[in-house]
Design a protein around this motif. Sequence first.
Motif, PDB file in Angstrom:
ATOM      1  N   LEU A  24       3.624  20.694  18.790  1.00 18.17           N
ATOM      2  CA  LEU A  24       4.204  20.034  17.621  1.00 18.17           C
ATOM      3  C   LEU A  24       3.918  18.534  17.616  1.00 18.17           C
ATOM      4  N   ILE A  25       3.774  17.943  18.790  1.00 23.55           N
ATOM      5  CA  ILE A  25       3.683  16.485  18.882  1.00 23.55           C
ATOM      6  C   ILE A  25       2.341  15.944  18.377  1.00 23.55           C
ATOM      7  N   PRO A  26       1.200  16.362  18.923  1.00 26.28           N
ATOM      8  CA  PRO A  26      -0.064  15.844  18.382  1.00 26.28           C
ATOM      9  C   PRO A  26      -0.352  16.329  16.962  1.00 26.28           C
ATOM     10  N   ALA A  27       0.303  17.414  16.549  1.00 24.92           N
ATOM     11  CA  ALA A  27       0.103  17.914  15.187  1.00 24.92           C
ATOM     12  C   ALA A  27       0.982  17.182  14.179  1.00 24.92           C
ATOM     13  N   THR A  28       1.882  16.326  14.653  1.00 21.21           N
ATOM     14  CA  THR A  28       2.813  15.618  13.769  1.00 21.21           C
ATOM     15  C   THR A  28       2.571  14.115  13.741  1.00 21.21           C
ATOM     16  N   PHE A  29       2.358  13.520  14.919  1.00 21.47           N
ATOM     17  CA  PHE A  29       2.372  12.070  15.028  1.00 21.47           C
ATOM     18  C   PHE A  29       0.972  11.467  15.180  1.00 21.47           C
ATOM     19  N   SER A  30       0.884  10.160  15.039  1.00 21.22           N
ATOM     20  CA  SER A  30      -0.379   9.442  15.168  1.00 21.22           C
ATOM     21  C   SER A  30      -0.807   9.392  16.633  1.00 21.22           C
ATOM     22  N   ASP A  31      -2.050   8.980  16.864  1.00 16.98           N
ATOM     23  CA  ASP A  31      -2.555   8.838  18.228  1.00 16.98           C
ATOM     24  C   ASP A  31      -1.652   7.939  19.067  1.00 16.98           C
TER      25      ASP A  31
END
Length: 295
Positions: A236-243
């Motif tokens: 969920l994290i890399p699919a939601t937030f910026s680099d």
Amino acid sequence: MATEGQQFPPQRQETQPGKEHAMEPTPQFTSPHYVPSDKLRGKIALVTGGDSGIGRAVCHCFALEGATVAFTYVKGHEDKDAQDTLRILRESKTPDAKNPIGIAADLGFDKNCKKVVDEVVEIFGRIDILVNNAAEQHKTTSPTLDEITEERLERVFRINIFSYFFMVRHALKHMRQGSSIINTTSIVAYKGSPQLLDYTATKGAIVSFTRGLALHLVDRGIRVNGVAPGPIWTPLIPATFSDEETAKFGSEVPMKRAGQPIEVAPSYVFLACNHCSSYITGQVLHPNGGVIVNG
């Protein structure tokens, strides 16, 4: 060179749901320090969103504890993660447990939830443990909330809370006294999140649903509880937030780091095991890195 507060290499996935096999580093679903003791021997467990993240870790711990495990995933998006999880579960299952199964389904619709439950019951005969874990989240940046369209709002609610109702409704027909339902909520249900407004709303609904359902089923001897993870390293994290946000994910909690799925999964084992938590229903556990929520 790592920047201040960096926890992970900067990374971003452009589609939902995220993919565990594409993450760096991959989330930890197991630990050499976890010692199983047949807590769930002979149980049949169904875990939604079990192909990756917290779901995969829960499935793995359940298998180590003797349960027969079924899980759901999103076809076309999570196929590789699902196959990896099936391999992990086959290698981990106890001798008397049946082979695990993965079921592709869009859980936002009642008929699909019914099909999942029917397939599990047809193969295994019943359901002893239901873990509602599937979730979708999107970042909110506009102060006017214009980006939260009616279509997006409906989709997030369908996956994050409608599916919980649907799965429970159909699974209950095949659950008996001593069964357990565990719902995944979130720390944001208690402290809020300006970036995850629609997701936060669903997680608050899950807390209330858990409390009400626990009272509804107490006379049937079925316990209902929840787990509210803090910042956990999942797809969920890399699919939601910026680099940049992903790189620093988790650094804001008192422990100054994100948690790993294996640090959350034992909470589900505890709540699923009758001789560990027989006097607990309507409650929520908080593996969140030290945040005090007073909830």
